[in-house]
Design a protein around this motif. Structure first.
Motif, PDB file in Angstrom:
ATOM      1  N   UNK A  69       0.869  -1.167   0.000  1.00  0.00           N
ATOM      2  CA  UNK A  69       0.000   0.000   0.000  1.00  0.00           C
ATOM      3  C   UNK A  69       0.907   1.218   0.000  1.00  0.00           C
ATOM      4  N   UNK A  70       0.669   2.129  -0.935  1.00  0.00           N
ATOM      5  CA  UNK A  70       1.493   3.334  -1.029  1.00  0.00           C
ATOM      6  C   UNK A  70       0.595   4.558  -0.925  1.00  0.00           C
ATOM      7  N   UNK A  71       0.972   5.480  -0.038  1.00  0.00           N
ATOM      8  CA  UNK A  71       0.169   6.662   0.241  1.00  0.00           C
ATOM      9  C   UNK A  71       0.874   7.891  -0.307  1.00  0.00           C
ATOM     10  N   UNK A  72       0.139   8.719  -1.041  1.00  0.00           N
ATOM     11  CA  UNK A  72       0.682   9.943  -1.625  1.00  0.00           C
ATOM     12  C   UNK A  72      -0.308  11.080  -1.392  1.00  0.00           C
ATOM     13  N   UNK A  73       0.172  12.194  -0.854  1.00  0.00           N
ATOM     14  CA  UNK A  73      -0.719  13.305  -0.535  1.00  0.00           C
ATOM     15  C   UNK A  73      -1.141  14.080  -1.777  1.00  0.00           C
ATOM     16  N   UNK A  74      -0.321  14.070  -2.823  1.00  0.00           N
ATOM     17  CA  UNK A  74      -0.650  14.794  -4.043  1.00  0.00           C
ATOM     18  C   UNK A  74      -1.466  13.938  -4.991  1.00  0.00           C
ATOM     19  N   UNK A  75      -2.693  14.351  -5.273  1.00  0.00           N
ATOM     20  CA  UNK A  75      -3.580  13.541  -6.119  1.00  0.00           C
ATOM     21  C   UNK A  75      -3.004  13.361  -7.521  1.00  0.00           C
ATOM     22  N   UNK A  76      -2.412  14.422  -8.083  1.00  0.00           N
ATOM     23  CA  UNK A  76      -1.830  14.305  -9.413  1.00  0.00           C
ATOM     24  C   UNK A  76      -0.649  13.355  -9.445  1.00  0.00           C
ATOM     25  N   UNK A  77       0.225  13.454  -8.448  1.00  0.00           N
ATOM     26  CA  UNK A  77       1.356  12.539  -8.367  1.00  0.00           C
ATOM     27  C   UNK A  77       0.886  11.105  -8.197  1.00  0.00           C
ATOM     28  N   UNK A  78      -0.131  10.910  -7.349  1.00  0.00           N
ATOM     29  CA  UNK A  78      -0.649   9.561  -7.109  1.00  0.00           C
ATOM     30  C   UNK A  78      -1.208   8.951  -8.384  1.00  0.00           C
ATOM     31  N   UNK A  79      -1.977   9.735  -9.149  1.00  0.00           N
ATOM     32  CA  UNK A  79      -2.573   9.227 -10.387  1.00  0.00           C
ATOM     33  C   UNK A  79      -1.498   8.875 -11.405  1.00  0.00           C
ATOM     34  N   UNK A  80      -0.493   9.742 -11.535  1.00  0.00           N
ATOM     35  CA  UNK A  80       0.583   9.465 -12.493  1.00  0.00           C
ATOM     36  C   UNK A  80       1.368   8.226 -12.086  1.00  0.00           C
ATOM     37  N   UNK A  81       1.670   8.096 -10.795  1.00  0.00           N
ATOM     38  CA  UNK A  81       2.410   6.928 -10.322  1.00  0.00           C
ATOM     39  C   UNK A  81       1.610   5.655 -10.505  1.00  0.00           C
ATOM     40  N   UNK A  82       0.305   5.713 -10.217  1.00  0.00           N
ATOM     41  CA  UNK A  82      -0.543   4.532 -10.384  1.00  0.00           C
ATOM     42  C   UNK A  82      -0.538   4.068 -11.838  1.00  0.00           C
ATOM     43  N   UNK A  83      -0.543   5.029 -12.776  1.00  0.00           N
ATOM     44  CA  UNK A  83      -0.481   4.668 -14.191  1.00  0.00           C
ATOM     45  C   UNK A  83       0.830   4.001 -14.554  1.00  0.00           C
ATOM     46  N   UNK A  84       1.927   4.518 -14.066  1.00  0.00           N
ATOM     47  CA  UNK A  84       3.232   3.908 -14.352  1.00  0.00           C
ATOM     48  C   UNK A  84       3.313   2.503 -13.757  1.00  0.00           C
ATOM     49  N   UNK A  85       2.840   2.361 -12.539  1.00  0.00           N
ATOM     50  CA  UNK A  85       2.875   1.053 -11.877  1.00  0.00           C
ATOM     51  C   UNK A  85       2.040   0.030 -12.639  1.00  0.00           C
TER      52      UNK A  85
END
Length: 382
Positions: free
Chosen positions: A144-160
């Protein structure tokens, strides 16, 4: 970047060449962990460039300038694979870095310190680009990975997802952890904190391990006690990470000096060279005077140092060209005096290395210690 064993080796270019050169530098340094061979295999399977955004930022000495994959591919690749010690800046806010693709050498060192076993449950604080989470997913049972920035989280989720890494990315403040998935076997933070959130300890099982960058210098590995009422462990190495988003960084030296009036001056009789070159001393001062930031630089007169607390007080240790140094101080505190006392304390203790220090966290306090958590000297509140 050439092979360090071959003085006249041709310059390495191209993405795969630079990637291989970085791997080779780490091999020559002995930086690939022998007790955790899975880390090197994970780095090979999850290339850094797959997790770097199209725009990176390079420091010119005056400002950060953009380096775009589309228009400057070779330069962009060199930012990704430049050095084991270099982070690639991925986001700038207000002219300063706010997110990065962490230095490969530090990422590897922290994953080694995590002592992650196959199939364990992991909580990561700070998804960032997603690369660290992808490496964890090669070994862990769940991440489980937590990110406070919604944009960063969405971009990272796409890469993953594109990389085939099974990671549950959540948008939340990492200081609160992620209680829905607790307890975790391992917790790892990718951003620096001065005070360890108690939620991280609460959400880690007894005997579990927490690895985090601690303040401006160094990362630690804590083991949660059997009764769950504390976590304690040793400093593992040097690391400089960005602080949690929204952290007040305080004023810089010039701002503090402009706001705090000059107070006094005196001779500063000790050689400043260890203050610049001895990282064990630098770490000891990070513990002894935890809010004081120290910068050194050499000019035609000699080695100089600038000290400030980010708020009200400053000191300048200025070489005057005849082999002597003068301490100029301002504000209510005498930072040169405080640094000297911390320096003397380090000498009295026998010049302990940074690996001799540790940290203990309970629900209501945090303190650093040297050599022994129970009987060694302590520094509360750091």
């Amino acid at each position: 970047m050439g092979n360090p064993r071959e003085r006249d080796a041709p310059e390495v270019t191209g993405q795969e060449g630079l990637r291989a050169a970085l791997d080779d530098v780490m091999e020559q340094r002995g930086a690939w962990p022998g007790r955790a061979p899975w880390v090197r295999a994970a780095v090979a399977a999850m290339p850094r460039h797959d997790f770097a955004p199209d725009r990176l930022w390079r420091w010119t000495g005056r400002a950060y300038v953009p380096i775009d994959r589309g228009s400057a591919f070779e330069e962009w690749t060199a930012e990704v694979y430049g050095s084991p010690d270099a982070a690639a800046v991925t986001e700038i806010r207000g002219g300063v870095p706010s997110s990065s693709l962490s230095a490969q050498g530090v990422v590897v060192d922290m994953l080694d310190a995590l002592r992650l076993e196959s199939g364990q449950r992991v909580l990561e604080l700070g998804t960032g680009t997603g690369w660290n989470a992808a490496l964890l997913a090669r070994r862990a049972g769940s991440v489980v990975s937590v990110e406070v920035g919604a944009g960063l989280a969405a971009a990272a989720a796409g890469r993953l997802k594109r990389a085939g890494a099974d990671v549950d990315v959540r948008v939340a403040d990492g200081a609160a952890g992620w209680s829905a998935g607790a307890p975790y076997d391992r917790v790892i933070a990718t951003y620096a904190v001065d005070s360890v959130p108690w939620a991280w300890v609460e959400q880690t099982r007894p005997g579990g391990r927490i690895v985090l960058p601690w303040g401006r210098l160094g990362h630690v590995a804590l083991t949660v006690a059997g009764d769950g009422r504390s976590a304690s462990g040793w400093v593992q190495g040097l690391a400089t990470f960005m602080p949690a988003r929204g952290t007040d960084l305080g004023r810089d030296f010039q701002q503090v000096r402009e706001a705090a009036p000059y107070a006094d001056e005196r001779p500063f009789t000790r050689d400043l060279t260890p203050l610049r070159d001895d990282w064990h001393l630098r770490f000891a001062l990070r513990v002894a005077v935890s809010d004081v930031q120290i910068t050194t630089a050499e000019d035609e007169d000699g080695l100089n140092a600038w000290l400030h607390d980010g708020s009200t007080s400053w000191a300048m240790l200025a070489a005057v060209g005849d082999g002597t140094t003068v301490a100029y101080q301002g504000g209510p505190r005498r930072l040169a005096d405080e640094v000297e006392r911390g320096w003397d304390g380090w000498l009295t203790e026998g010049r302990p290395e940074l690996y001799d220090y540790g940290l203990t966290v309970t629900s209501d306090q945090q303190y650093a210690w040297c050599r022994d958590a129970e009987t060694g000297p302590r520094w509360p509140g750091v």
